[in-house]
Design a protein around this motif. Structure first.
Motif, PDB file in Angstrom:
ATOM      1  N   PRO A  39       0.825  -1.214   0.000  1.00  0.00           N
ATOM      2  CA  PRO A  39       0.000   0.000   0.000  1.00  0.00           C
ATOM      3  C   PRO A  39       0.858   1.263   0.000  1.00  0.00           C
ATOM      4  N   PHE A  40       0.225   2.397  -0.237  1.00  0.00           N
ATOM      5  CA  PHE A  40       0.866   3.707  -0.097  1.00  0.00           C
ATOM      6  C   PHE A  40       2.157   3.788  -0.920  1.00  0.00           C
ATOM      7  N   GLU A  48       0.061  -1.652  -6.416  1.00  0.00           N
ATOM      8  CA  GLU A  48      -0.338  -0.944  -5.203  1.00  0.00           C
ATOM      9  C   GLU A  48      -1.622  -1.532  -4.625  1.00  0.00           C
ATOM     10  N   GLN A  49      -1.574  -1.866  -3.341  1.00  0.00           N
ATOM     11  CA  GLN A  49      -2.755  -2.335  -2.623  1.00  0.00           C
ATOM     12  C   GLN A  49      -3.579  -1.159  -2.119  1.00  0.00           C
ATOM     13  N   THR A  50      -4.860  -1.399  -1.869  1.00  0.00           N
ATOM     14  CA  THR A  50      -5.649  -0.446  -1.106  1.00  0.00           C
ATOM     15  C   THR A  50      -5.317  -0.621   0.375  1.00  0.00           C
ATOM     16  N   ARG A  51      -5.690   0.355   1.169  1.00  0.00           N
ATOM     17  CA  ARG A  51      -5.476   0.253   2.610  1.00  0.00           C
ATOM     18  C   ARG A  51      -6.204  -0.975   3.172  1.00  0.00           C
ATOM     19  N   GLY A  80       0.893   5.102   5.952  1.00  0.00           N
ATOM     20  CA  GLY A  80       0.036   5.864   5.057  1.00  0.00           C
ATOM     21  C   GLY A  80      -0.109   7.328   5.384  1.00  0.00           C
ATOM     22  N   GLU A  81      -0.062   7.656   6.681  1.00  0.00           N
ATOM     23  CA  GLU A  81      -0.182   9.053   7.106  1.00  0.00           C
ATOM     24  C   GLU A  81       0.916   9.369   8.114  1.00  0.00           C
TER      25      GLU A  81
END
Length: 281
Positions: free
Chosen positions: A157-158, A218-221, A245-246
């Motif tokens: 992800p991300f 890329e994966q989703t969250r 991610g953040e």
């Protein structure tokens, strides 16, 4: 003698080798260790940090301890009991492998709660202490090794969110310095790599080290969350996804502490990938 807990992990294994190479007497311990897991001449003992009584023979003759924070099993530890057993055996110095998330994610049960409690126990132990707070490990990329070997593919992800991931070998060298030399007592070392590194860029570094293309997906969250829940407790998954991610400003900062302690810049993710590329072939 120096006792290294978690001796088969990415940091512990490198630390045992560094200490043994420097001529130190070392006892390497983990729950499932054998003589094949350690360099020649290193004493090896099976022990479980969640059972402090099992550590009494491990600490026999020791004067320093490298203590892992327990990772995903940190909530099972009684750090004060571990340190009491160590102190009673004559251990005078402890170096704790903690986590940057103790201060950057104080609201997290896995980092700010359990992690802070372990740090507090070390500070209040009566031993000379040093705390290491690394950010994300470059070796987390081992999670991609099977898909790279089988399909030349990396899924994460991300994709374009970077963190200054640190080489576990650098953590081990800093730990060795803190265990072997004066000047680190009462210090907290924040350990990072030299620059931000995104998952997409890490995939490219692995491809370059292989000399072959590696496809990045890329994966989703949510996809990443479901995958991580298979092997991590939910509070740790949520904190990890938040960091990946953040990231907060402190998690994006590059620390000077690796260079300050070792006298050289921290190694890059590419450096790590080239040294460990056999796992991805």
């Amino acid at each position: 003698m120096i006792v290294v807990t978690g001796a088969t992990g990415n940091v512990g294994r490198a630390l045992v080798s560094a200490l043994a190479g420097a001529g130190e007497r070392v006892t390497a311990t983990s729950r499932g260790i054998s003589g094949a897991d350690v360099p020649e001449g290193v004493r090896h003992e099976q022990a479980d940090l969640s059972d402090p009584g099992s550590l009494r023979p491990v600490f026999d003759g020791a004067d320093a301890l490298f203590l892992q924070n327990g990772g995903a099993g940190a909530h099972l530890l009684s750090p004060r009991d571990i340190l009491d057993v160590a102190k009673a055996a004559g251990v005078a110095r402890v170096v704790l492998l903690s986590s940057q998330g103790v201060v950057t994610r104080p609201e997290s049960a896995s980092h700010g709660g359990t992690g802070r409690a372990i740090e507090d126990a070390v500070r209040e132990s009566g031993l000379d202490w040093t705390i290491l707070r690394p950010g994300g490990f470059a070796s987390n990329a081992y999670a991609w090794a099977a898909s790279v070997r089988e399909r030349r593919e990396i899924t994460a992800p991300f994709a374009d969110t970077g963190l200054p991931v640190v080489d576990p070998g650098d953590i081990a060298e800093v730990a060795a310095a803190a265990l072997r030399t004066d000047g680190h007592t009462g210090r907290v070392h924040e350990l990072t790599g030299p620059a931000l590194s995104t998952p997409r860029a890490q995939a490219a570094e692995i491809a370059a080290a292989l000399g072959e293309p590696v496809r990045f997906v890329e994966q989703t969250r949510q996809e990443a969350r479901e995958q991580m829940l298979r092997f991590m407790p939910e509070p740790l998954v949520e904190t990890t996804l938040g960091i990946l991610g953040e990231p907060r400003s402190a998690e994006l900062a590059v620390s000077p502490d690796v260079e300050r302690v070792l006298g050289r810049p921290p190694r890059t993710f590419g450096d790590w990938a080239r040294r460990h590329i056999a796992a991805f072939r």
